[in-house]
Design a protein around this motif. Structure first.
Motif, PDB file in Angstrom:
ATOM      1  N   GLU A   1      42.939  54.401  23.375  1.00  0.00           N
ATOM      2  CA  GLU A   1      41.630  53.751  23.292  1.00  0.00           C
ATOM      3  C   GLU A   1      41.420  52.743  24.415  1.00  0.00           C
ATOM      4  OE1 GLU A   1      40.277  53.043  18.908  1.00  0.00           O
ATOM      5  OE2 GLU A   1      42.402  52.509  19.034  1.00  0.00           O
ATOM      6  N   LEU A   2      42.474  52.455  25.175  1.00  0.00           N
ATOM      7  CA  LEU A   2      42.393  51.424  26.212  1.00  0.00           C
ATOM      8  C   LEU A   2      41.500  51.911  27.351  1.00  0.00           C
ATOM      9  CD1 LEU A   2      43.454  48.618  26.955  1.00  0.00           C
ATOM     10  CD2 LEU A   2      45.385  49.733  28.101  1.00  0.00           C
ATOM     11  N   LYS A   3      40.404  51.196  27.558  1.00  0.00           N
ATOM     12  CA  LYS A   3      39.406  51.572  28.565  1.00  0.00           C
ATOM     13  C   LYS A   3      39.647  50.848  29.878  1.00  0.00           C
ATOM     14  CE  LYS A   3      35.322  53.129  30.053  1.00  0.00           C
ATOM     15  NZ  LYS A   3      34.999  54.559  30.262  1.00  0.00           N
ATOM     16  N   ARG A   4      39.993  49.563  29.795  1.00  0.00           N
ATOM     17  CA  ARG A   4      40.141  48.775  31.011  1.00  0.00           C
ATOM     18  C   ARG A   4      41.126  47.638  30.803  1.00  0.00           C
ATOM     19  NH1 ARG A   4      35.528  47.779  28.524  1.00  0.00           N
ATOM     20  NH2 ARG A   4      34.436  49.400  29.679  1.00  0.00           N
ATOM     21  N   ILE A   5      41.662  47.144  31.911  1.00  0.00           N
ATOM     22  CA  ILE A   5      42.554  45.988  31.933  1.00  0.00           C
ATOM     23  C   ILE A   5      41.956  44.971  32.898  1.00  0.00           C
ATOM     24  CG2 ILE A   5      44.867  45.136  32.442  1.00  0.00           C
ATOM     25  CD1 ILE A   5      45.828  48.081  32.036  1.00  0.00           C
TER      26      ILE A   5
ATOM     27  N   PRO B   1      50.854  49.436  44.939  1.00  0.00           N
ATOM     28  CA  PRO B   1      49.925  50.009  45.930  1.00  0.00           C
ATOM     29  C   PRO B   1      49.219  51.276  45.458  1.00  0.00           C
ATOM     30  CG  PRO B   1      52.001  49.383  46.964  1.00  0.00           C
ATOM     31  CD  PRO B   1      52.213  49.303  45.479  1.00  0.00           C
ATOM     32  N   THR B   2      49.764  51.947  44.450  1.00  0.00           N
ATOM     33  CA  THR B   2      49.170  53.197  43.981  1.00  0.00           C
ATOM     34  C   THR B   2      48.153  52.974  42.871  1.00  0.00           C
ATOM     35  OG1 THR B   2      50.803  53.645  42.230  1.00  0.00           O
ATOM     36  CG2 THR B   2      51.384  54.302  44.477  1.00  0.00           C
ATOM     37  N   LEU B   3      48.031  51.756  42.375  1.00  0.00           N
ATOM     38  CA  LEU B   3      47.159  51.497  41.240  1.00  0.00           C
ATOM     39  C   LEU B   3      45.741  51.212  41.732  1.00  0.00           C
ATOM     40  CD1 LEU B   3      49.462  49.205  39.064  1.00  0.00           C
ATOM     41  CD2 LEU B   3      49.294  51.693  39.079  1.00  0.00           C
ATOM     42  N   PRO B   4      44.781  52.043  41.362  1.00  0.00           N
ATOM     43  CA  PRO B   4      43.414  51.842  41.853  1.00  0.00           C
ATOM     44  C   PRO B   4      42.729  50.689  41.124  1.00  0.00           C
ATOM     45  CG  PRO B   4      43.468  53.694  40.342  1.00  0.00           C
ATOM     46  CD  PRO B   4      44.895  53.241  40.503  1.00  0.00           C
ATOM     47  N   ILE B   5      41.973  49.917  41.866  1.00  0.00           N
ATOM     48  CA  ILE B   5      41.165  48.842  41.285  1.00  0.00           C
ATOM     49  C   ILE B   5      39.756  49.389  41.082  1.00  0.00           C
ATOM     50  CG2 ILE B   5      40.345  46.484  41.527  1.00  0.00           C
ATOM     51  CD1 ILE B   5      43.385  46.709  41.356  1.00  0.00           C
ATOM     52  N   ALA B   6      39.335  49.499  39.838  1.00  0.00           N
ATOM     53  CA  ALA B   6      38.041  50.111  39.530  1.00  0.00           C
ATOM     54  C   ALA B   6      36.876  49.152  39.751  1.00  0.00           C
ATOM     55  CB  ALA B   6      38.028  50.620  38.089  1.00  0.00           C
ATOM     56  N   ARG B   7      37.118  47.862  39.512  1.00  0.00           N
ATOM     57  CA  ARG B   7      36.027  46.894  39.684  1.00  0.00           C
ATOM     58  C   ARG B   7      36.591  45.623  40.291  1.00  0.00           C
ATOM     59  NH1 ARG B   7      31.026  45.133  35.716  1.00  0.00           N
ATOM     60  NH2 ARG B   7      30.376  43.314  36.926  1.00  0.00           N
ATOM     61  N   ILE B   8      35.981  45.196  41.386  1.00  0.00           N
ATOM     62  CA  ILE B   8      36.363  43.957  42.049  1.00  0.00           C
ATOM     63  C   ILE B   8      35.450  42.854  41.542  1.00  0.00           C
ATOM     64  CG2 ILE B   8      36.567  42.769  44.255  1.00  0.00           C
ATOM     65  CD1 ILE B   8      37.114  45.488  45.541  1.00  0.00           C
ATOM     66  N   LEU B   9      36.042  41.834  40.959  1.00  0.00           N
ATOM     67  CA  LEU B   9      35.278  40.766  40.329  1.00  0.00           C
ATOM     68  C   LEU B   9      35.002  39.638  41.326  1.00  0.00           C
ATOM     69  CD1 LEU B   9      37.261  40.586  36.963  1.00  0.00           C
ATOM     70  CD2 LEU B   9      35.204  41.931  37.479  1.00  0.00           C
ATOM     71  N   GLU B  10      33.863  38.998  41.131  1.00  0.00           N
ATOM     72  CA  GLU B  10      33.472  37.845  41.944  1.00  0.00           C
ATOM     73  C   GLU B  10      33.017  36.719  41.021  1.00  0.00           C
ATOM     74  OE1 GLU B  10      33.812  37.639  45.113  1.00  0.00           O
ATOM     75  OE2 GLU B  10      33.839  39.685  45.926  1.00  0.00           O
ATOM     76  N   ASP B  11      33.091  35.507  41.533  1.00  0.00           N
ATOM     77  CA  ASP B  11      32.632  34.353  40.771  1.00  0.00           C
ATOM     78  C   ASP B  11      31.181  34.543  40.349  1.00  0.00           C
ATOM     79  OD1 ASP B  11      32.989  31.567  39.825  1.00  0.00           O
ATOM     80  OD2 ASP B  11      31.437  31.139  41.315  1.00  0.00           O
TER      81      ASP B  11
ATOM     82  N   ALA C   1      50.876  55.288  30.925  1.00  0.00           N
ATOM     83  CA  ALA C   1      50.573  55.746  29.569  1.00  0.00           C
ATOM     84  C   ALA C   1      49.114  56.169  29.418  1.00  0.00           C
ATOM     85  CB  ALA C   1      50.899  54.645  28.565  1.00  0.00           C
ATOM     86  N   VAL C   2      48.224  55.486  30.156  1.00  0.00           N
ATOM     87  CA  VAL C   2      46.775  55.771  30.069  1.00  0.00           C
ATOM     88  C   VAL C   2      46.252  55.922  31.502  1.00  0.00           C
ATOM     89  CG1 VAL C   2      44.590  55.070  29.016  1.00  0.00           C
ATOM     90  CG2 VAL C   2      46.734  54.224  28.058  1.00  0.00           C
ATOM     91  N   PRO C   3      46.425  57.097  32.112  1.00  0.00           N
ATOM     92  CA  PRO C   3      46.111  57.268  33.544  1.00  0.00           C
ATOM     93  C   PRO C   3      44.670  56.935  33.927  1.00  0.00           C
ATOM     94  CG  PRO C   3      47.401  59.121  32.739  1.00  0.00           C
ATOM     95  CD  PRO C   3      47.013  58.318  31.534  1.00  0.00           C
ATOM     96  N   ASP C   4      43.739  57.071  33.001  1.00  0.00           N
ATOM     97  CA  ASP C   4      42.332  56.819  33.331  1.00  0.00           C
ATOM     98  C   ASP C   4      41.906  55.371  33.109  1.00  0.00           C
ATOM     99  OD1 ASP C   4      41.970  59.487  34.016  1.00  0.00           O
ATOM    100  OD2 ASP C   4      41.363  60.061  31.982  1.00  0.00           O
ATOM    101  N   VAL C   5      42.834  54.511  32.723  1.00  0.00           N
ATOM    102  CA  VAL C   5      42.461  53.126  32.448  1.00  0.00           C
ATOM    103  C   VAL C   5      41.964  52.460  33.731  1.00  0.00           C
ATOM    104  CG1 VAL C   5      44.748  52.099  32.859  1.00  0.00           C
ATOM    105  CG2 VAL C   5      43.177  51.035  31.233  1.00  0.00           C
ATOM    106  N   GLU C   6      40.941  51.622  33.595  1.00  0.00           N
ATOM    107  CA  GLU C   6      40.375  50.908  34.740  1.00  0.00           C
ATOM    108  C   GLU C   6      41.059  49.545  34.878  1.00  0.00           C
ATOM    109  OE1 GLU C   6      36.189  50.530  34.224  1.00  0.00           O
ATOM    110  OE2 GLU C   6      35.826  52.700  34.231  1.00  0.00           O
ATOM    111  N   ILE C   7      41.255  49.122  36.120  1.00  0.00           N
ATOM    112  CA  ILE C   7      41.801  47.796  36.401  1.00  0.00           C
ATOM    113  C   ILE C   7      40.711  46.972  37.065  1.00  0.00           C
ATOM    114  CG2 ILE C   7      43.571  46.478  37.617  1.00  0.00           C
ATOM    115  CD1 ILE C   7      45.288  49.048  37.599  1.00  0.00           C
TER     116      ILE C   7
END
Length: 243
Positions: A62-66, A134-144, A85-91
């Motif tokens: 059920e984990l969608k994002r971290i 280095p292999t872990l994709p960042i799905a969303r880059i956060l800003e202030d 464990a959850v290859p499609d999880v977003e970081i």
């Protein structure tokens, strides 16, 4: 330890130390589109983290994002295991942490001295994590100032000093501040970041000013847990003391 467990669940993990267990508090968020985990615990805690999630009624699939509040090893320690464990999880992480999380720059505080303090099995896991970053994709880059579409709106507050891209998360509807390592609870009192673990303490103290004016009923600190005693006023007091 739960706050409105349908929405926000504070997970309780322990880091073994020579003087006993040191508790830490990742957070699980449940929204309509799945589960969000804020920070992942210490290296070698994957089984404990998975158990805590299951006790809170969540399954790994059920984990969608971290959301990573910052690069410290007790916050990203299970990132690689979770992605496996959850290859499609977003970081999701702040822009200023991305070079470290992607292995372009070394983690600021994971020094040779820190590595030497780890037991061989834990050090092996740490080296594995560093090789995986280095292999872990960042799905969303956060800003202030970003407003995340979770829990009715979560405001990203960039609070550098403890690390360059350290963030706090403010849940406006619940008047709840997830402070990560910008604040701590020590002997039932809310205090600022830990000087030995904060490379740029003046910047971290200046960052406290970004928290002034928020309506806060509860502060959650990764180290120390919840603080609920006139939280807004105490945060403002700490910001003024840091001037």
């Amino acid at each position: 330890m739960n706050i409105q467990p349908i929405d926000i669940t504070i997970l309780h993990l322990n880091i073994p130390t020579p003087t006993g267990n040191s508790p830490i508090y990742p957070v699980m968020l449940r929204d309509e589109d799945g589960i969000t985990l804020v920070d992942t615990g210490m290296i070698g805690q994957f089984a404990e983290l998975q158990s805590a999630l299951e006790d809170a009624g969540a399954k790994l699939h059920e984990l969608k994002r971290i959301i990573i509040t910052h690069q410290d090893i007790d916050h990203i320690g299970n990132l690689g295991a979770l992605v496996e464990a959850v290859p499609d999880v977003e970081i999701w992480a702040h822009a200023d942490e991305i070079p470290y999380l992607q292995g372009k720059l070394p983690l600021i505080k994971f020094t040779p001295e820190r590595r030497a303090m780890l037991a061989p099995p834990t050090l092996e896991l740490a080296e594995q994590l560093l090789s995986e970053l280095p292999t872990l994709p960042i799905a969303r880059i956060l800003e202030d100032g970003d407003m995340l579409p979770l829990q009715g709106g979560i405001q990203v507050i960039h609070t550098p000093g403890h690390t360059p891209g350290h963030i706090c998360l403010y849940f406006r509807e619940k008047q709840f501040l997830l402070a990560a390592d910008e604040l701590r609870v020590v002997d039932d009192e809310l205090v600022g970041p830990a000087p030995p673990a904060t490379p740029d303490m003046p910047e971290a103290l200046r960052s406290l000013k970004r928290l002034i004016g928020l309506n806060i009923d509860t502060v959650l600190c990764y180290h120390g847990g919840e603080y609920t005693q006139a939280a807004s006023e105490r945060v403002a007091e700490l910001a003024e003391l840091g001037e």
